[in-house]
Design a protein around this motif. Structure first.
Motif, PDB file in Angstrom:
ATOM      1  N   TYR A 115       1.019  -1.539   0.067  1.00 13.47           N
ATOM      2  CA  TYR A 115      -0.088   0.225  -0.050  1.00 13.47           C
ATOM      3  C   TYR A 115       0.472   1.164   0.048  1.00 13.47           C
ATOM      4  CZ  TYR A 115      -4.285  -1.999   1.436  1.00 13.47           C
ATOM      5  OH  TYR A 115      -5.408  -2.101   0.473  1.00 13.47           O
ATOM      6  N   SER A 116       0.034   1.962  -0.716  1.00 12.64           N
ATOM      7  CA  SER A 116       0.962   3.109  -0.720  1.00 12.64           C
ATOM      8  C   SER A 116       0.556   4.000   0.828  1.00 12.64           C
ATOM      9  CB  SER A 116       0.205   4.581  -1.554  1.00 12.64           C
ATOM     10  OG  SER A 116      -0.575   4.684  -1.336  1.00 12.64           O
ATOM     11  N   LEU A 117       1.389   5.210   1.280  1.00 15.35           N
ATOM     12  CA  LEU A 117       0.992   5.775   2.689  1.00 15.35           C
ATOM     13  C   LEU A 117      -0.270   6.456   2.864  1.00 15.35           C
ATOM     14  CD1 LEU A 117       1.845   6.975   5.629  1.00 15.35           C
ATOM     15  CD2 LEU A 117       2.406   8.759   4.556  1.00 15.35           C
ATOM     16  N   GLY A 118      -1.847   6.545   1.462  1.00 14.34           N
ATOM     17  CA  GLY A 118      -2.191   7.249   1.699  1.00 14.34           C
ATOM     18  C   GLY A 118      -3.309   6.240   2.129  1.00 14.34           C
ATOM     19  N   MET A 119      -3.240   4.910   0.976  1.00 14.89           N
ATOM     20  CA  MET A 119      -3.717   3.844   1.016  1.00 14.89           C
ATOM     21  C   MET A 119      -4.039   3.532   2.631  1.00 14.89           C
ATOM     22  SD  MET A 119      -2.852   1.520  -2.208  1.00 14.89           S
ATOM     23  CE  MET A 119      -4.012   0.399  -1.614  1.00 14.89           C
TER      24      MET A 119
END
Length: 316
Positions: free
Chosen positions: A129-133
């Motif tokens: 995951y990205s940090l936003g996810m």
């Protein structure tokens, strides 16, 4: 409600948090602000029972967090989105949380949809995951138990502008339904847009706290008033004994409450076109002023704060 009274944390001779006290009322979003190393995260960890205070205490919904039975059903917490298990999928992560909290598994699917993680993303491992996810997943974990209180540390990190707007709307709706939100963030404009109250911490101490209106009003207070007939308005203010100074285009700044200005104009039959509280430079200016003042007045007895050890799981 969250109540913090005299919270203090020492690491040996280092004083990280010094007698911090504030309250977060139901139906409000409280912005908890301060520069890096100011003691925000340590304070929030003490509220959630993850760090033992050296002095003082904190209660959530009237009791210490550690004494709340099945706390995730009452308090949603997101302190570190990066602490989620990287080997589980998003769906597995929420499914496990639902099982631990004793809520239906359907809540996991519901929360994934609510925070904008589609089925394809839900089937991916969190390590990809990205940090936003991760932030969206962490917010879903905080909400899955349908709590009445949210404690969020930098939840907007990694979110794009659309995600930040989504989060702001979610928090505002949560508070408007009677929920209590304690929100720490370095995105000052976003906090200013959503928060009802601010608590500003600098050097481990409270530098200022109060409602948005109290803290963001221009120094000295006052209101801006503009009338259909500027000369008549000026005369009405003078007759009422209200000091006013011209502000251009027929407007005046008056060092008095808005009600007093309005009554003076009404008594003289003056039609008002504008009557509003004078704004200061906004939250950013307030933040910079308060933290600069704290930096100029160092405490010779204070040692630099010691960083908190990284947590291994997102608190629930």
């Amino acid at each position: 409600m969250i109540e913090v009274e005299g919270l203090t944390k020492r690491y040996g001779e280092a004083l990280a948090v010094d007698a911090v006290s504030f309250r977060c009322e139901p139906g409000t979003v409280t912005g908890f602000l301060g520069p890096n190393g100011a003691g925000k995260s340590t304070t929030m960890r003490m509220i959630c029972g993850l760090t033992r205070p050296s002095a003082g205490h904190a209660t959530v919904r009237g009791v210490p967090y550690a004494r709340i039975a099945n706390p995730g059903r009452h308090v949603g917490v997101l302190l570190d989105a990066a602490a989620q298990h990287p080997g589980r999928t998003g769906k597995e992560t929420l499914g496990l949380t639902a099982h631990v909290l004793g809520v239906p598994q359907s809540r996991a699917t519901e929360m994934l949809e609510r925070v904008g993680l589609p089925p394809k993303a839900a089937r991916r491992r969190v390590g990809g995951y990205s940090l936003g996810m991760r932030q969206r997943l962490g917010i879903a974990q905080a909400l899955i138990g349908d709590p009445g209180v949210l404690i969020l540390d930098e939840p907007a990190n990694g979110l794009d502008p659309e995600g930040i707007y989504w989060m702001r709307t979610l928090l505002r709706e949560f508070a408007d339904r009677g929920g209590t939100v304690l929100l720490s963030s370095h995105l000052l404009r976003e906090v200013e847009a959503v928060a009802d109250r601010f608590v500003v911490i600098a050097g481990g101490r409270i530098a200022a706290q109060g409602s948005k209106e109290e803290l963001l009003a221009a120094p000295g207070g006052g209101v801006l008033v503009r009338g259909l007939d500027a000369a008549a308005l000026q005369g009405a203010l003078a007759a009422a004994g209200l000091a006013a100074r011209p502000e251009g285009e027929g407007a005046f700044v008056v060092d008095a409450p808005a009600e007093a200005v309005g009554r003076a104009a009404a008594a003289a039959g003056v039609v008002l076109l504008e009557l509003r509280q004078v704004s200061g430079g906004g939250l950013e200016e307030l933040f910079l002023t308060l933290t600069a003042e704290a930096a100029r007045a160092p405490d010779p007895l204070r040692a630099p704060p010691v960083p908190e050890p990284a947590s291994t799981e997102v608190a629930r």
